[in-house]
Each structure stands twice: as C-alpha cells, then as structure tokens.
Motif scaffolding. Structure first.
Motif, mmCIF file in Angstrom:
data_model
loop_
_atom_site.group_PDB
_atom_site.id
_atom_site.type_symbol
_atom_site.label_atom_id
_atom_site.label_comp_id
_atom_site.label_asym_id
_atom_site.label_seq_id
_atom_site.Cartn_x
_atom_site.Cartn_y
_atom_site.Cartn_z
ATOM 1 N N VAL A 80 -27.325 -0.801 -54.817
ATOM 2 C CA VAL A 80 -25.955 -0.570 -55.287
ATOM 3 C C VAL A 80 -25.537 0.866 -54.983
ATOM 4 C CG1 VAL A 80 -24.385 -0.738 -57.245
ATOM 5 C CG2 VAL A 80 -26.495 -2.082 -57.222
ATOM 6 N N TYR A 81 -24.419 1.034 -54.279
ATOM 7 C CA TYR A 81 -23.875 2.367 -54.012
ATOM 8 C C TYR A 81 -22.437 2.416 -54.483
ATOM 9 C CZ TYR A 81 -28.054 2.700 -51.204
ATOM 10 O OH TYR A 81 -29.368 2.697 -50.793
ATOM 11 N N ARG A 82 -22.170 3.178 -55.523
ATOM 12 C CA ARG A 82 -20.827 3.266 -56.124
ATOM 13 C C ARG A 82 -20.267 1.874 -56.340
ATOM 14 N NH1 ARG A 82 -17.971 8.419 -53.149
ATOM 15 N NH2 ARG A 82 -18.843 10.007 -54.494
ATOM 16 N N GLY A 83 -21.081 1.001 -56.879
ATOM 17 C CA GLY A 83 -20.590 -0.317 -57.225
ATOM 18 C C GLY A 83 -20.589 -1.325 -56.099
ATOM 19 N N ALA A 84 -20.771 -0.857 -54.862
ATOM 20 C CA ALA A 84 -20.818 -1.798 -53.745
ATOM 21 C C ALA A 84 -22.257 -2.267 -53.571
ATOM 22 C CB ALA A 84 -20.321 -1.129 -52.472
ATOM 23 N N GLU A 85 -22.465 -3.574 -53.655
ATOM 24 C CA GLU A 85 -23.829 -4.097 -53.565
ATOM 25 C C GLU A 85 -24.159 -4.486 -52.134
ATOM 26 O OE1 GLU A 85 -24.649 -7.067 -56.474
ATOM 27 O OE2 GLU A 85 -24.082 -5.748 -58.136
ATOM 28 N N TYR A 86 -25.278 -3.993 -51.660
ATOM 29 C CA TYR A 86 -25.732 -4.317 -50.321
ATOM 30 C C TYR A 86 -27.027 -5.104 -50.396
ATOM 31 C CZ TYR A 86 -22.468 -0.775 -48.689
ATOM 32 O OH TYR A 86 -21.349 -0.053 -48.434
ATOM 33 N N VAL B 217 -30.279 -5.745 -48.656
ATOM 34 C CA VAL B 217 -31.121 -5.186 -47.604
ATOM 35 C C VAL B 217 -32.139 -6.265 -47.259
ATOM 36 C CG1 VAL B 217 -32.693 -3.312 -47.011
ATOM 37 C CG2 VAL B 217 -30.794 -2.899 -48.573
#
Lengths: 431, 112
Positions: B45-51, B53
């Motif tokens: 999670v980066y600033r609420g954006a879920e990636y 991997v």
C-alpha cells in the motif's frame, strides 16, 4: 541595524535553502527509478532559475511600492541597495535588506519546485524551466505582494493571517500544480500500471530535511527573535507530530498498515497546515490543526483516483488541501481575541482569491506552453524514462559489480553536443 | 551429466550451500530471480493505492552433477530448501550434453 534579528533571518534563509534539495529527495524517492533524476532536477533547477529572476525583478515586484495588486520596478536588480540598507521587521527593529531579500528569494524557489511532484515522469525539462520562470513572474511575485508586500489581502479588515505562506506558498503551488496537470494529462499507464515509489529511504531523508528546514521557513518568517518566534518553532514541531499520527491512524484503519510513506506524508501535511497558522495559535490549536491535516490529507490523496486527474505525487492532496485547512482553521483558532467569524471570512477570501487567480493564470500559461513548444515529453521518451531522454543520464547502474563491460570506449570520450533533449538521446554520439 | 536447477526462497541459500558442500559438490552458480507459483505475490500500500506485487524475489541455484548422483542430489536440495510454507519453490533436473572446463579444456564428467 539589529544584529540578532538580522543574523537569525540569515540562518533561517540557509535553512529554507535546504528545503528545496530536501523536497527533491522527497519527490525523487517516490517516482520510478527511470525518472528519479528528472524529478530531482525539476526541484533543484528552481534554485538556479528563480534565484536569478528574484534579484532581477522578483524582489521589486513583490516588495517594492504600495500597489494593491503588484509592486513596482524601483528595486530592479536590487538597484541602490547597499550593505547597510535596512527595513523594519514586525517588532520595529531594523534588519538588513539583503538578509530579508535572500530569505524571501528562497520562498519563491521552493514554491515553484513544489509543483514538480504533480508532473512527475512526463514533461520536457526545457518546457518545465520556461514554465517555472514565467509562473513565478505572473503568479508567485504578485501573490507574495498581495499577502506580504502590502497588497490587497494585507489591507483587508481584519487582514489575512498567513504567517509563513499557507496561501502564497502552499495553496498557490497546489492549485498551480492542479492546473498544470489538467493541461499536461495523465502518465501513460495511470491507474493501470504499478507506479510504486522506488526508494522510500530517500523519501524519509527528504522529509527529514524538509522538517529541519521548515523551522527556518516558519520561525524565520517572524524576521526576528522574540516570543512569537519561539511559539512558531514550537507549534511547527507539535503540529507535524500530530499530523504524522493523524495520517497513520487513518491509514491503519482504512488500509491496514502504518506505512513509511504515510508517516512522511503526514509530517509534510502537518508542516503545510501549521505554516499559515503557527504564529497565531496556542499549543492545543497546533495539535488540532496537525491531527486534522494529517487525517484529511490522508483521505484527500485518494481523490485523484476517483476524479481521474494524475497529480502524481499528491501536491494537490497535501499542499493545497493542507494549506486550505491551516488557513481556514486559524480563522477560528487564532489567539488574543483575533479568532472569530470576521477573521474566518478574511481567511476564506485569502484562500479563495489565490485559488481562483492561480488556477486561471497557470492553466493559460501551461496551455500556451503545450500549444507552442510542447509541455509533454514524447511518448517514447516517457516510456523509456525521462532521465535518459531529458538528461542523457540514468540514476543507477544496474549492471553487476564488474559492470565495466557495459561501457564502450566511444562513450567515455567527451563529445560536444549540439542538440538537446530527446533529439540528443536518439542520435548516435559522434566522437 | 545432469543440470539441477532450484528456484527457492532466498533465505534458504546458506542451508542449501552447506548441504551441497557436505554432499561433495564442488561448485555452483547462484542468480537472483523473481517469479511466482501457486502462492502468487503479496499486496503493498502506497498512500492508499494498493499494488499487487506478483513477482516475488527468489534465488536460482544451478549445479552440474554426474547422472548417478542426480536423484540423490535433488533430494538433498529439496530437504535443505523446505520450510513447509507456501512459496518454497521448485527443483528440477535436465540432461546435459557436454561440459568443458575453460582453463584446461577437460570435457564431460572430468570437467565437473
């Protein structure tokens, strides 16, 4: 001339200078590795360009004369300013005019640099240089004059409280970034490809430098050493702390983890929100402003996905939203009887006028650049990475320990370059 | 000769290396690799954006062995690599036509 106050302003100026490379690292760590150098340079170049414009005419337009919209040309090139030239600070002490001009110069530098995060990965560097040069001229210098140079926002009753630049710096940069993004458009692959930060330790280092420098930015804005200076520095610390916690709590509840990027982003949101307000609130007010800014900005950064504008590194969500929060909240929280509905109205006029003016002017400016020389990098250049296409460099050597076999002998010969940007990168190097 | 290839969790490298040395293996090649099997990847999670991997870091170990040792060596690697949790990786063996020691020019099993 008051030596203590002048000395403090000079030290503060040096602290503010450090914020721009700090911002470069903060942004640089958040982009993908193919465009980190470009991201660093978009901030760093502002130290070059804006410093020069400031001494040529920026100081004069912002701080000379008593026009309500913009200053005059009396101090072009700081004409007639001598080492013993002084001005009066808020306490009525004489401080060196050079020290004040240097301090304000570095505000202009970082304000222009702040916008770069929204345009990550995809603009031509030459266009960016022209953009910030013109932008500080037509947007920053006038707005700084409105707020601090005796312009119309300073003449309101009650005058707008903007201690260290919530409107002139953060709302201004946030709105400018939004307008530019709407012209330039989304990164290729926005919302589809993973675009996770390539180096979070770099982000934390940048955050630390920003936080450190911000003491000069905020406390230095008192232009001298007194009780307000101490209050501002103190509030800067506690609002930032509260905002970090506010962001992390929201994030833990909403997304399930306390992230490093969240802690850094929260800290910056708190620094932004306390910037206009910290000289006029007590410790409780600072804590409240901090925690609200942290939580609200944490929510605001998700808006770009819903609304579909690619504010790549959340300049709008952090700087515009944080700046508006701080500017409006001080309307009610100001101490010594200043806070109240009248003050709130002034604050709203201040924030609203900067939003309106900056959005329109920046949008037109970005559009003119896009239609003439082109703002956006070519699609191939964006996919390859703007580090290669705009700067003929890459940040990291990914070859193995003995990577020398990747370098041909032709490449180590210094070569005169006659073209720039994508043309140069596309051509074979001729020795 | 056979080429044994193991794609396994990076933190098992030391155990596998020691087990191979104990078995008498003289040399091996290690490369960093990434990939996924049935475990898929993980979410960040980066600033609420879920990636998501989906390519997870793995380590790829390659060993050349004589035909007779191959089956036993596969077992040695598997035993050393196993944690019992999903994502432990794969080990396989394929026939090798020839091998040459570059310094001396020795061929076949003598080159191992």
């Amino acid at each position: 001339m008051n030596g203590t106050d002048t000395g403090f302003v000079l030290i503060s100026a040096a602290l503010v200078m450090l914020m721009t490379p700090g911002l470069a690292l903060f942004y640089g760590g958040m982009v993908r590795s193919k465009s980190v150098l470009n991201m660093l340079m978009m901030s760093f170049i502002s130290l070059g360009i804006v410093s020069i414009l400031w001494v040529l005419y920026g100081h004069s337009l912002a701080f000379s004369g008593s026009g309500s919209f913009i200053g005059n040309f009396d101090l072009i090139g700081l004409k007639g300013v001598k080492p013993d030239s002084t001005m009066l600070n808020f306490a009525g002490h004489k401080i060196s005019l050079f020290s004040f001009s240097l301090f304000q110069m570095l505000f202009a530098v970082i304000t222009a640099a702040l916008m770069s995060g929204a345009l990550a990965d995809r603009v031509k560097f030459s266009a960016w240089m022209i953009f910030i040069g013109v932008w500080v001229t037509v947007v920053y210098f006038p707005v700084a004059h409105w707020v601090w140079g005796g312009g119309w926002l300073a003449q309101l009753h009650p005058a707008v409280i903007d201690f260290a630049g919530g409107t002139a710096v953060h709302i201004n940069a946030g709105v400018g970034a939004l307008a530019a993004v709407l012209v330039v458009g989304k990164r290729i692959g926005f919302k589809k490809d993973p675009m996770r930060p390539h180096n979070l330790p770099l982000v934390l280092l940048g955050t630390a430098l920003l936080w450190f420098g911000w003491f000069g930015f905020n406390a230095g804005s008192e232009l001298g050493v007194d009780g307000t200076t101490g209050l501002m520095a103190y509030n800067t610390q506690i609002a930032t702390a509260a905002a970090m916690i506010g962001w992390l709590i929201y994030e833990r509840i909403r997304h399930g983890a306390f992230t490093t990027l969240g802690a850094c982003s929260g800290a910056v949101a708190g620094l932004v929100a306390i910037t206009p307000s910290g000289g006029n609130v007590n410790a409780f007010g600072a804590l409240l402003i901090g925690v609200v800014a942290g939580a609200v900005c944490s929510w605001a950064v998700s808006l770009k996905y819903k609304l579909g504008f690619d504010d790549s590194l959340d300049v709008v969500g952090v700087h515009m939203v944080g700046g508006i929060l701080g500017t409006l909240m001080v309307g009610f929280l100001a101490i010594n009887g200043a806070g109240g509905f009248d003050q709130f109205v002034s604050q709203a006029i201040g924030a609203g006028s900067v939003i309106g003016y900056t959005f329109v002017v920046t949008y037109v400016l970005a559009l003119v650049i896009e239609k003439t020389i082109g703002f956006r990098a070519a699609e191939d250049d964006e996919l390859t990475g703007v580090d290669q296409s705009q700067h003929a460099e890459t940040a990291y050597d990914f070859t193995s320990a003995a990577g020398a076999h990747m370098v041909s002998s032709a490449a180590v010969t210094p070569t005169p370059r006659t073209t720039q940007g994508s043309d140069a990168a596309a051509k074979k190097v001729e020795a | 000769m056979k080429l044994i290839t193991a794609v396994v969790k990076p933190h098992r490298l030391d155990e596998i290396k020691e087990a191979l040395q104990a078995f008498g293996v003289q040399g091996l090649t290690v490369t960093e690799a990434s990939g996924y099997g049935r475990q898929r990847g993980h979410t960040e999670v980066y600033r609420g954006a879920e990636y998501t991997v989906d390519l997870v870091p793995k380590i790829r170990i390659e060993v050349l062995v004589e035909d007779d040792d191959a089956d036993q060596l596969v077992d040695v690697v598997v035993k050393a690599a196993r944690t019992g949790k999903i994502g432990d990786g794969k080990v396989w063996a394929v026939p090798v036509e020839t091998a040459v020691r570059v310094r001396t020019g020795e061929r076949g099993p003598d080159a191992l």
